[in-house]
Design a protein around this motif. Structure first.
Motif, short mmCIF file in Angstrom:
data_model
loop_
_atom_site.label_atom_id
_atom_site.label_comp_id
_atom_site.label_asym_id
_atom_site.label_seq_id
_atom_site.Cartn_x
_atom_site.Cartn_y
_atom_site.Cartn_z
N GLU A 8 0.82 -1.21 0.00
CA GLU A 8 0.00 0.00 0.00
C GLU A 8 0.85 1.26 0.00
OE1 GLU A 8 -3.55 2.10 2.68
OE2 GLU A 8 -2.67 0.18 3.28
N SER A 9 1.79 1.35 0.96
CA SER A 9 2.59 2.57 1.04
C SER A 9 3.55 2.68 -0.14
CB SER A 9 3.37 2.60 2.35
OG SER A 9 4.26 1.49 2.45
N LYS A 10 4.01 1.54 -0.69
CA LYS A 10 4.89 1.62 -1.87
C LYS A 10 4.12 2.11 -3.08
CE LYS A 10 8.64 0.81 -4.30
NZ LYS A 10 8.15 0.83 -5.67
N SER A 11 2.87 1.71 -3.21
CA SER A 11 2.05 2.21 -4.32
C SER A 11 1.82 3.71 -4.20
CB SER A 11 0.70 1.47 -4.35
OG SER A 11 0.89 0.08 -4.53
N GLU A 12 1.59 4.18 -2.97
CA GLU A 12 1.42 5.62 -2.76
C GLU A 12 2.71 6.37 -3.09
OE1 GLU A 12 0.13 6.13 1.22
OE2 GLU A 12 -1.84 5.20 0.89
N LEU A 13 3.85 5.78 -2.73
CA LEU A 13 5.13 6.41 -3.05
C LEU A 13 5.31 6.52 -4.56
CD1 LEU A 13 7.98 7.44 -2.30
CD2 LEU A 13 8.73 5.05 -2.30
N ASP A 14 5.00 5.46 -5.30
CA ASP A 14 5.16 5.49 -6.75
C ASP A 14 4.27 6.57 -7.37
OD1 ASP A 14 6.96 3.42 -6.61
OD2 ASP A 14 5.46 1.86 -7.00
N ALA A 15 3.03 6.68 -6.89
CA ALA A 15 2.12 7.70 -7.44
C ALA A 15 2.61 9.11 -7.11
CB ALA A 15 0.71 7.48 -6.89
N THR A 16 3.10 9.30 -5.90
CA THR A 16 3.59 10.63 -5.50
C THR A 16 4.84 11.01 -6.27
OG1 THR A 16 2.67 10.26 -3.30
CG2 THR A 16 4.25 12.05 -3.54
N LEU A 17 5.76 10.05 -6.43
CA LEU A 17 6.97 10.33 -7.20
C LEU A 17 6.64 10.64 -8.66
CD1 LEU A 17 9.60 7.75 -5.88
CD2 LEU A 17 9.56 10.23 -5.53
N ALA A 18 5.61 10.00 -9.19
CA ALA A 18 5.21 10.27 -10.57
C ALA A 18 4.79 11.73 -10.72
CB ALA A 18 4.09 9.34 -10.99
N ARG A 19 4.02 12.25 -9.76
CA ARG A 19 3.59 13.67 -9.83
C ARG A 19 4.76 14.61 -9.61
NH1 ARG A 19 -0.88 11.59 -6.82
NH2 ARG A 19 0.17 12.20 -4.90
N ASP A 20 5.58 14.32 -8.60
CA ASP A 20 6.67 15.24 -8.28
C ASP A 20 7.71 15.29 -9.38
OD1 ASP A 20 5.54 15.93 -5.86
OD2 ASP A 20 6.58 14.39 -4.73
N THR A 21 8.09 14.14 -9.93
CA THR A 21 9.10 14.14 -10.98
C THR A 21 8.57 14.72 -12.27
OG1 THR A 21 8.50 11.83 -11.50
CG2 THR A 21 10.34 12.18 -10.00
N ALA A 22 7.26 14.59 -12.53
CA ALA A 22 6.68 15.24 -13.71
C ALA A 22 6.78 16.76 -13.57
CB ALA A 22 5.23 14.81 -13.89
N PHE A 23 6.52 17.27 -12.37
CA PHE A 23 6.67 18.71 -12.11
C PHE A 23 8.12 19.16 -12.30
CE2 PHE A 23 8.25 21.31 -8.51
CZ PHE A 23 7.90 22.56 -9.01
N LEU A 24 9.07 18.41 -11.76
CA LEU A 24 10.48 18.79 -11.86
C LEU A 24 10.96 18.73 -13.31
CD1 LEU A 24 11.90 16.95 -8.71
CD2 LEU A 24 11.38 19.38 -8.96
N ALA A 25 10.54 17.70 -14.05
CA ALA A 25 10.95 17.60 -15.45
C ALA A 25 10.37 18.73 -16.27
CB ALA A 25 10.52 16.24 -16.02
N ASN A 26 9.14 19.13 -15.97
CA ASN A 26 8.51 20.23 -16.69
C ASN A 26 9.21 21.56 -16.44
OD1 ASN A 26 6.20 21.21 -18.35
ND2 ASN A 26 5.69 22.33 -16.49
N GLU A 27 9.83 21.69 -15.27
CA GLU A 27 10.55 22.92 -14.93
C GLU A 27 12.03 22.83 -15.31
OE1 GLU A 27 9.07 25.63 -13.98
OE2 GLU A 27 7.16 24.53 -14.08
N GLY A 28 12.44 21.74 -15.96
CA GLY A 28 13.83 21.61 -16.39
C GLY A 28 14.79 21.28 -15.28
N VAL A 29 14.31 20.61 -14.23
CA VAL A 29 15.16 20.27 -13.08
C VAL A 29 15.65 18.84 -13.23
CG1 VAL A 29 15.23 20.04 -10.56
CG2 VAL A 29 13.87 21.85 -11.62
#
Length: 944
Positions: A847-868
């Motif tokens: 359960e918590s690993k699935s939540e981590l994967d979903a959260t990392l997907a959102r955060d890394t999409a934001f960082l990639a969009n900002e060129g980080v």
């Protein structure tokens, strides 16, 4: 290392779950239920003598539909018809073609009649001329039969289905005692509510008829049976059919467990209640991994070889079949699919993770020796007169498929959390149990998935404290079982708890002492020796800060265009003595007793101006376009108790970037608000553990209440934050607050500042420090605990190994001197974790690993969009509390031209160093893809 290319599943050593077809080993497939709505309950029953029943009729109404006695059954795959050759078209007589077809069909029917067939069952169709010939000979013909029905008839009648008539032999003929075709009324009953009409009965709702063909009292007893269900509606009969299947499975499994108990002496409950059989056989999630003990390579990552197994169903195998396949000589010839390994199966250890535990399997070949653990033959035994070769041949023929079993006590390794010596270190021979006789073949038909699930979840010492050995004539397989407690992933909390009262008192006591020491240490090589955070804390606790913040909030509401700074922003890092960042709001506050002339604060309209716009407050203030900053200048220097007229007094300037946005973020995330935040910053100590294992060279500090980390910023990072990344960061932080759990893995930045000392003193250039204050992910964690491990993970293996890694000794006791000095164990990197995955994996719950994967997907999409890019996942393994503490850090580095050049140089290897691994610095999109893939692989999911 993990191979980059996926290999075919059937070649994985870690994966033997490859059943031929779904349900092929399910005991319920031997008990077939045929339901016909309507009728009476007393019409239900089992077809006599292990028979078979299905909905079919004979091909011609004049063919016999009832037979008694020795009924001979022939089964035929495909069709019975004349197949013309695929030659080139040519002219020929139609009569000639018909004669050829009739001649062929006469020969086929004669072949069938020669074996005395009474019933012919054909998978597909039969030519009309052949039907007439079979009718003349009194053969009952059944056509267009499902392949599953043909296979069941093979099982119950003992017949062998042939695909060509030239294969038909006497031994291919099956037998049954009765054959009949019956027609049943298919009238579905409609249930009437008895509460409203007590005298009502089930009323018919219409229907038709169903023709059933029955093969009764078949020759192959034990091949299965068929149950006829009647007397209720279709819906009710469907429930009864499922119940029959579940109870059949429960009873078959109970019998096999009983045989296993009798063969091994292990008194373990099968854990099956026939009343809840359906839930007892839920689908299992099994994560399998394989690593080589010779090369040390992790040949199959656990999360890459995950299987969903239905006990006695899809993906499952019988225990005996699994052991024979694993120990067969053909498996020895298989080489590892990892191109960097290429070792045989016996050099590999396979680990299967299930809910609550793991099963470890290893192999050993028998090369001309006796079976380990077997009873030795007494040298004084007399020869009974038989030749030794004859005895050997008889034994080989008898035990060709037999599997022997014995157990040994396990000597646990010191590290209970790792595999250590794989749990297979065996005690001395005096503690060994005798070799059990060959296991019962029916016991070996037990479900492998169910066997592993029961063993790992059992509290019986017979499983957890013993290694189980299974021996065939070719090899020995050893299973060991361990209960595991997966870690729960703990991302950053939505609300940062307040500091304790003791922490506040300590901060007040140490504030002046830190300021005095900082005054003399500002020229040190380490910026944190100067205590810049203490200057910020004193400014925020002064009365001027509230006035400046209110003025900034008013100006942002009434002059949004000017407050945004336009396009001519001038960062204070380049001109510490200047005013603002190019906007109209750039207040310079001064101490009351040591005032000096500074720039005035222009607020525009007066307080009573009716045109004053409402002030934006609350979390939405994070979205303000304002880019101004607050700047406070004090003549008291860094020590508020110093005499300003003395020679030691030095002017100090504190600049707060994005004050309105950070104020809104702190109000939304800090339990004690700015008061507690300022009190924490008033007492900051240099932190050597922050950069240990990193290469940034930044200085770190940590508040004494353990709440916040102070990190020095480079010029590039500061400019990136002030230019474009800052507003995007606040927008992302605001959006995360709208989620139910405030989910984000970014370690939150709660303030960005610049402190300049010595400004305007005899023309001396001020010394400046730019830094951020961020939450401490490891707050309240005992990082000195022997079981604590810290990882800094980027997803790259290039230059990502810390030589300070203690290997398997990591986690040894930390001496008191190291604890007093604040030294922690080395921060381990990607390759350190990669080498530990085989024997010391980081286990997480689903359960918590699935939540981590979903959260990392959102955060890394934001960082990639900002060129980080070049960010890291900081992970702390806290086995004391059973948590994996994670957070994304170092996310202020943009993919600028210097990073692009670095990526090119490392990728091409033009300056040496080789190109064996992908460089750490790559484009943001590529970095995100690699980062997420690595994080999914690094943490092993233990199925629920």
């Amino acid at each position: 290392t993990i191979p980059s290319t996926r290999v075919a599943p059937e070649r994985r050593f870690a994966k033997f779950f490859k059943s031929p077809s779904p349900g092929w080993m399910h005991p319920g497939s031997y008990v077939r239920c045929k339901k016909i709505p309507g009728g009476r309950v007393d019409q239900c029953g089992v077809v006599e003598g292990c028979g078979e029943m299905f909905a079919k009729n004979v091909a011609h109404k004049r063919m016999p539909s009832v037979r008694d006695g020795n009924v001979r059954v022939v089964l035929l795959w495909g069709a019975l018809e004349y197949q013309r050759a695929n030659a080139a078209p040519r002219l020929s007589s139609l009569d000639t073609l018909l004669d050829q077809e009739h001649e062929h069909l006469r020969g086929a029917v004669a072949r069938i009649h020669s074996v005395g067939a009474d019933v012919l069952v054909v998978e597909r169709t039969v030519a009309r001329f052949a039907r007439e010939l079979l009718l003349e000979r009194g053969v009952s013909l059944v056509i267009n039969v499902k392949p599953s029905c043909v296979r069941r008839l093979e099982r119950v009648t003992g017949a062998v289905a042939v695909s060509a008539l030239d294969q038909l032999r006497e031994e291919c003929v099956g037998r049954c005692e009765t054959f009949k075709v019956e027609t049943h009324d298919d009238v579905e009953t409609k249930t009437t509510d008895s509460s409203s009409n007590p005298g009502a009965t089930d009323a018919p709702s219409g229907g038709g008829t169903t023709t059933l063909m029955t093969f009764g009292r078949c020759a192959n007893v034990g091949g299965g049976c068929c149950v006829l269900l009647r007397g209720a509606s279709e819906e009710k009969l469907r429930v009864v059919k499922a119940a029959v299947r579940d109870v059949t499975l429960a009873e078959a499994h109970r019998r096999r467990w009983a045989l296993w108990r009798d063969s091994t002496g292990h008194l373990i409950r099968p854990g099956i209640d026939p009343a809840t059989a359906a839930s007892s056989f839920r689908r299992l999630r099994i994560s399998a991994c394989s690593f080589c003990t010779t090369t040390g390579h992790l040949c199959d990552a656990p999360n890459d070889a995950s299987e969903t197994v239905a006990p006695y169903g899809e993906g499952d195998l019988p225990l005996g079949e699994f052991l024979r396949e694993a120990t067969s000589p053909s498996a020895e010839r298989e080489r590892c699919s990892n191109p960097e390994c290429d070792e045989p199966p016996e050099s590999h250890v396979r680990v299967y993770y299930l809910a609550g535990g793991r099963a470890t399997l290893r192999l050993r070949r028998i090369r001309g020796g006796s079976i380990p653990g077997g009873d030795e033959k007494d040298e004084n035994d007399e020869n009974d007169g038989k030749d030794e070769n004859d005895e050997k041949n008889e034994k080989d023929e008898k035990d060709d498929g037999a599997i022997a079993h014995w157990t040994r006590p396990r000597a646990r390794a010191r590290d209970e959390d790792g595999l250590g010596a794989l749990g297979l270190r065996v005690a001395i021979d005096s503690d060994s149990s005798a070799l059990n006789p060959a296991l019962d073949p029916e016991a070996l038909e037990m479900s492998l998935g169910r066997f592993l699930e029961t063993a790992v979840a059992s509290d019986e010492p017979a499983y957890l404290d013993h290694a189980h050995f299974f021996a065939t004539k070719d090899a020995v397989a050893c299973f060991s079982f361990d209960a595991v407690a997966p870690l729960r992933v703990s991302p950053p909390k939505r609300i940062i708890a307040a500091a304790t009262r003791e922490a506040f008192d300590a901060a007040d006591e140490n504030a002046a002492e830190n300021a005095a020491d900082a005054e003399a240490s500002f020229g040190s090589n380490d910026a944190m020796d100067a205590d810049p955070a203490g200057c910020v804390g004193r400014y925020m606790r002064a009365s001027e800060y509230a006035v400046h913040l209110a003025a900034a909030r008013w100006a942002a509401a009434n002059h949004p265009a000017g407050a945004s700074g336009g396009g001519s922003t001038s960062h204070p890092s380049s001109s510490a003595g200047g005013g603002g960042s190019g906007g109209s709001l750039s207040p310079v506050a001064t101490s009351r007793s040591h005032s000096r002339k500074g720039s005035a604060l222009s607020l525009g309209g007066g307080v009573g101006d009716p045109a004053v716009a409402p002030v934006v407050d609350g979390p939405d203030a994070m979205l303000l376009p304002d880019r101004s900053h607050l700047r406070h200048v004090s003549d008291a220097g860094m020590n508020p108790r110093a005499n300003s007229s003395g020679p030691s007094a030095r002017r100090t300037a504190v600049t707060a970037y994005y004050p309105l946005q950070f104020d809104a973020l702190r109000k939304a995330t800090l339990e004690d608000g700015d008061e507690g935040y300022a009190a924490s910053l008033a007492s900051v100590a240099k932190w050597d553990g922050g950069a240990k294992g990193g290469k940034s060279g930044s200085s770190f500090g940590k508040t004494r209440d353990d709440r916040f980390i102070v990190k020095q910023l480079s010029r590039v990072e500061l400019n990136a934050f002030l230019d474009d990344f800052g507003p995007a960061y606040f927008k992302h932080a605001r959006e995360s607050l709208d989620r139910s759990n405030g989910s984000t893995c970014l370690a939150r930045i709660l303030g960005a500042y610049q402190v300049a000392v010595g400004e305007g003193a005899d023309g001396e250039d001020p010394a400046t420090i730019d830094f951020i204050v961020m939450e401490n992910l490891f707050r309240g964690r005992d990082v000195f605990d022997p079981r604590w491990l810290t990882y800094d993970l980027k997803g790259s293996l290039r230059a990502r190994y810390n030589v300070d890694d203690d290997g398997d000794n990591a986690g040894d006791d930390v001496d008191d001197a190291a604890r007093d000095l604040g030294r922690v164990a080395a921060v381990l990197l990607d390759e350190n974790l990669q080498r530990r995955l085989a024997t010391h994996p980081i286990l997480c719950d689903v359960e918590s690993k699935s939540e981590l994967d979903a959260t990392l997907a959102r955060d890394t999409a934001f960082l990639a969009n900002e060129g980080v890019m070049d960010y890291s996942l900081l992970a702390g393994v806290d086995r004391a509390s059973g948590e994996l503490v994670v957070g994304v850090v170092d996310y202020l580095r943009l993919y600028t031209w210097d990073k692009q050049l670095e990526s090119y140089v490392k990728f091409t290897g033009v300056l040496g160093g080789g190109v064996a691994a992908e460089p750490t610095v790559i484009s943001p999109v590529q970095y995100r893809r690699r980062f997420r893939k690595a994080m999914a692989r690094y943490f092993v999911v233990v199925p629920a």
